[in-house]
Design an enzyme around this catalytic site. Sequence first.
Site: not given
Length: 254
Positions: A145, A159, A163
Amino acid sequence: MSNLFDLSDNVVVVTGGNNGIGLGMARGLAQSGASVAIWGRNTERNAEAEAELAKITDAKAFACDVADPAQVAEAMEGTVEKFGKVNTLIANAGRGGKKGPFHEMEIEEFDELAAVNVNGVVLSFQAAIKQFLKQESGGSLVAVSSLAGIEGAGQNVHYGATKGAVLAITRGLAAEYARYGIRTNAILPGWIDTDMTENAVGSEVFWEKVIKRVPIRRWGTPEDFAAAAVYLAGPGSAYTNGQQFIIDGGYSIF
């Protein structure tokens, strides 16, 4: 007591293992005796990684876009055909997004990022779980992650969202599949010197404003992830499940 970091007779898949953090982990796994399968899109980098790792252990690279279900299935089939089994899959393949104001982001940008960073993890883990259950062997799943998944990623919300989703997947699978001997954990890198961060690495402003806040006072390197990969793939982590391993030089606590 047996060597808790001896991965002889273990087969580990590393997606995106032909470069950066993935290759750093693959090197550590190979040095600990594991056979290593690399899944990556870039065939030139695949060949280079395979040649390097083959000097240490039994290694094979497979061309695979983890966002494509058919390619993932084919890569898993090829891996099992080559090595006979799979013990660990590290879902490392990912990409960064174009930074900018959230309200100006085109939804297509989010979809393209999520296709690799989320769907790629889902598809890779599904393939591994099916193989683990078929083998009746248990296994280890590791998701890569990011700190962006737990911190506010301003100008990079899409983004961070992908994650964060990976962490939710990790926790859910840890709860669902532990009864089958399958443990699931996540690694969260901080500021690491890779292709994804190359523009920031050369920036004096970034050094002054960000890297100086890292207590260890340096960028992380792909090699800093080798030991974590070996631990999570090996018998020493047999009771480690649903956890998040932050590797950031202390950035997140300072």
